[in-house]
Write an enzyme that holds these catalytic residues in place. Sequence first.
Site, PDB file in Angstrom:
ATOM      1  N   ASP A   1      17.414  -1.232 -26.082  1.00 35.25           N
ATOM      2  CA  ASP A   1      16.299  -2.004 -26.626  1.00 35.25           C
ATOM      3  C   ASP A   1      15.532  -2.745 -25.521  1.00 35.25           C
ATOM      4  OD1 ASP A   1      18.272  -3.752 -26.044  1.00 35.25           O
ATOM      5  OD2 ASP A   1      18.197  -4.856 -27.930  1.00 35.25           O
TER       6      ASP A   1
ATOM      7  N   HIS B   1       7.188  13.421  -3.276  1.00 33.88           N
ATOM      8  CA  HIS B   1       7.372  12.306  -4.210  1.00 33.88           C
ATOM      9  C   HIS B   1       8.750  11.673  -4.067  1.00 33.88           C
ATOM     10  CE1 HIS B   1       3.938  13.899  -6.976  1.00 33.88           C
ATOM     11  NE2 HIS B   1       3.499  13.363  -5.864  1.00 33.88           N
TER      12      HIS B   1
ATOM     13  N   ASP C   1       4.202   5.428   1.662  1.00 31.16           N
ATOM     14  CA  ASP C   1       3.059   5.567   0.756  1.00 31.16           C
ATOM     15  C   ASP C   1       3.247   4.511  -0.317  1.00 31.16           C
ATOM     16  OD1 ASP C   1       1.159   6.260  -1.127  1.00 31.16           O
ATOM     17  OD2 ASP C   1       1.590   8.414  -1.060  1.00 31.16           O
TER      18      ASP C   1
ATOM     19  N   ASP D   1      -3.811   2.393  -2.545  1.00 28.25           N
ATOM     20  CA  ASP D   1      -2.975   3.594  -2.368  1.00 28.25           C
ATOM     21  C   ASP D   1      -3.069   3.996  -0.897  1.00 28.25           C
ATOM     22  OD1 ASP D   1      -1.633   5.970  -2.489  1.00 28.25           O
ATOM     23  OD2 ASP D   1      -3.079   6.991  -3.782  1.00 28.25           O
TER      24      ASP D   1
ATOM     25  N   HIS E   1      -0.744  19.972  -0.355  1.00 27.81           N
ATOM     26  CA  HIS E   1      -1.443  19.191  -1.377  1.00 27.81           C
ATOM     27  C   HIS E   1      -2.920  19.052  -1.037  1.00 27.81           C
ATOM     28  CE1 HIS E   1      -1.488  15.525   1.166  1.00 27.81           C
ATOM     29  NE2 HIS E   1      -0.229  15.771   1.455  1.00 27.81           N
TER      30      HIS E   1
ATOM     31  N   HIS F   1      -8.031  11.961  -4.079  1.00 29.18           N
ATOM     32  CA  HIS F   1      -8.271  11.831  -5.516  1.00 29.18           C
ATOM     33  C   HIS F   1      -9.093  10.569  -5.743  1.00 29.18           C
ATOM     34  CE1 HIS F   1      -5.119   8.725  -5.377  1.00 29.18           C
ATOM     35  NE2 HIS F   1      -4.457   9.562  -4.601  1.00 29.18           N
TER      36      HIS F   1
ATOM     37  N   HIS G   1      -4.456   7.767  -9.766  1.00 29.39           N
ATOM     38  CA  HIS G   1      -5.170   9.045  -9.807  1.00 29.39           C
ATOM     39  C   HIS G   1      -6.238   8.846 -10.876  1.00 29.39           C
ATOM     40  CE1 HIS G   1      -1.560  11.441  -8.006  1.00 29.39           C
ATOM     41  NE2 HIS G   1      -2.053  10.551  -7.194  1.00 29.39           N
TER      42      HIS G   1
ATOM     43  N   GLU H   1      -6.296  11.682   2.373  1.00 30.78           N
ATOM     44  CA  GLU H   1      -4.881  11.634   2.709  1.00 30.78           C
ATOM     45  C   GLU H   1      -4.284  12.973   3.147  1.00 30.78           C
ATOM     46  OE1 GLU H   1      -2.270  11.115  -0.761  1.00 30.78           O
ATOM     47  OE2 GLU H   1      -4.047  10.733  -1.972  1.00 30.78           O
TER      48      GLU H   1
ATOM     49  N   TYR I   1       3.964  18.512   6.900  1.00 30.29           N
ATOM     50  CA  TYR I   1       5.360  18.332   6.491  1.00 30.29           C
ATOM     51  C   TYR I   1       6.145  19.534   7.000  1.00 30.29           C
ATOM     52  CZ  TYR I   1       2.472  15.448   3.528  1.00 30.29           C
ATOM     53  OH  TYR I   1       1.518  14.552   3.095  1.00 30.29           O
TER      54      TYR I   1
ATOM     55  N   ARG J   1       1.776  11.629   6.841  1.00 33.20           N
ATOM     56  CA  ARG J   1       0.551  11.546   6.027  1.00 33.20           C
ATOM     57  C   ARG J   1      -0.151  10.257   6.427  1.00 33.20           C
ATOM     58  NH1 ARG J   1       2.615  12.471   1.615  1.00 33.20           N
ATOM     59  NH2 ARG J   1       2.945  10.469   0.606  1.00 33.20           N
TER      60      ARG J   1
ATOM     61  N   GLU K   1      -3.256   7.938   4.818  1.00 29.93           N
ATOM     62  CA  GLU K   1      -4.072   7.823   3.597  1.00 29.93           C
ATOM     63  C   GLU K   1      -4.854   6.518   3.583  1.00 29.93           C
ATOM     64  OE1 GLU K   1      -1.799   7.532  -0.076  1.00 29.93           O
ATOM     65  OE2 GLU K   1      -3.555   8.132  -1.249  1.00 29.93           O
TER      66      GLU K   1
HETATM   67  N1  GLY Z   1       0.625   7.660  -4.014  1.00 32.09           N
HETATM   68  C1  GLY Z   1       0.158   8.737  -4.741  1.00 32.09           C
HETATM   69  C2  GLY Z   1      -0.843   9.492  -4.019  1.00 32.09           C
HETATM   70  O1  GLY Z   1      -1.038   9.295  -2.833  1.00 32.09           O
HETATM   71  O2  GLY Z   1      -1.552  10.272  -4.584  1.00 32.09           O
HETATM   72 MN    MN Z   2      -3.167   8.986  -3.026  1.00 30.05          MN
HETATM   73 MN    MN Z   3      -0.531   7.515  -1.817  1.00 31.21          MN
END
Ligand code: GLY
Ligand code: MN
Ligand code: MN
Length: 441
Positions: free
Chosen positions: A38, A243, A260, A272, A351, A355, A362, A385, A389, A413, A415
Amino acid sequence: MNGFDSGIHARRRALFMEQLGAAAAVIPAAALATHHADCEWPFRQESDFFYLTGFDEPDAVALLLPHRPEGERYVLFVQPKDPAAEVWTGFRWGTEGAVERYGADLAHPLDQLSEKLPEYLAGAEAIAFRVGRHTSVESMVLSAWGRQLDTYARTGTAALGLVAPTPILHRLRLRKEPHELERLREACRISSEAHELARSITRPGMNEAEVQAAMEAHFRSNGARGPAYGSIVAGGDNACVLHYTANTAPLQDGDLLLIDAGCSLEDYYNGDITRTFPVNGRFTAEQRELYSVVLEAQEAAVAVVAPGGTAEAVHDTALRILVEGLVDLGLLIGDVNGIIERGDYRHLYMHRTGHWLGLDVHDVGAYRLGEQPAPLEPGMVLTVEPGLYVSDRLSVPEGQPEIDDRWKGIGIRIEDDVAVTETGHEVLTAGALKSVAAMER
Ligand code: GLY
Ligand code: MN
Ligand code: MN
């Protein structure tokens, strides 16, 4: 602290209703989500509902009724005041607050929705409702519409169809207002500071979790709700899991640390950011080579963010520089155009380059308009970004070289969050440094 301004939401409702024409919109709030038994997750409002109302409680529904007379066009159904319930779960604004603070023309307890919905929807040409997400409200909407159709012979009026409110709303949300850009700057400022903090405290032997905790403490103590998404604090090869959110490994001397992470503000605007730096303060030769390629790709991609550009061009710019760099380093072989056309880089870069960013990390909005990529316009905000890898997880495409062990376990990465301006762009996350020199100590 962000003061609540009901005028901001009133202007958005007016714009939305102008475009709705004579359709009546039914926009549900989020419900609380069960974590286990709960216990519930912290409440997170539905972004479309928040955008239009600013109302931050669960179990509410907004009606926007352009077909009704002035003074009956914005109706909120909310949880009513209830001292016994508020002792357990906290303050509610109730129907009085919905009118006085949130600007509703009329407000009712949510348990009256099914009874009152038919009368509010009567006379609308169509019903704007996003199907498939809110089953209980959806059944009330369908039942009210069904009743209109059943009684059409007597009344002569019935909505002609269900329409989607989201394309209109998401076009509005895609171009940020000056107020929203201010809030995104604030989210990006706090998020950037947390990245600077993380780099200053990281030492070999620390655990990923300690770095995560320091960053999230910074978010909270600067007024943010917390992380905008599961923070990724990934040492060494963990960075090659896109992820990775376990954040439980010790940080090794000689590895890189990819972080990230970004915060979400009280009114849900998000940062982000990704940064990658050496745990011990010095890049190895291989790490420096790859980092320099990603940085060059990222800076070139940021540079093409401008009105009339496209998110696709941002991706293509980054991709070309990544592939050229990988060819120079011998990690790919062949003609750059051919490698890009065949997708022979995807075991190293799998990727897209960014975005939209806003109330959702996103964020909503179309990237394409039919056959054409959507042109960037002032007020749009996107992430840039690119990354590389290098691991054994994906097989090397035929014709490409096997990867030498010295490159493996390097995940990078970079970003940033970038707003399109009238003349070009503004990097909202410039407070988080990224040059090779700044990553070392
Ligand atoms: N942290 C999620 C992305 O970079 O899209
Ligand atoms: Mn992002
Ligand atoms: Mn990110």
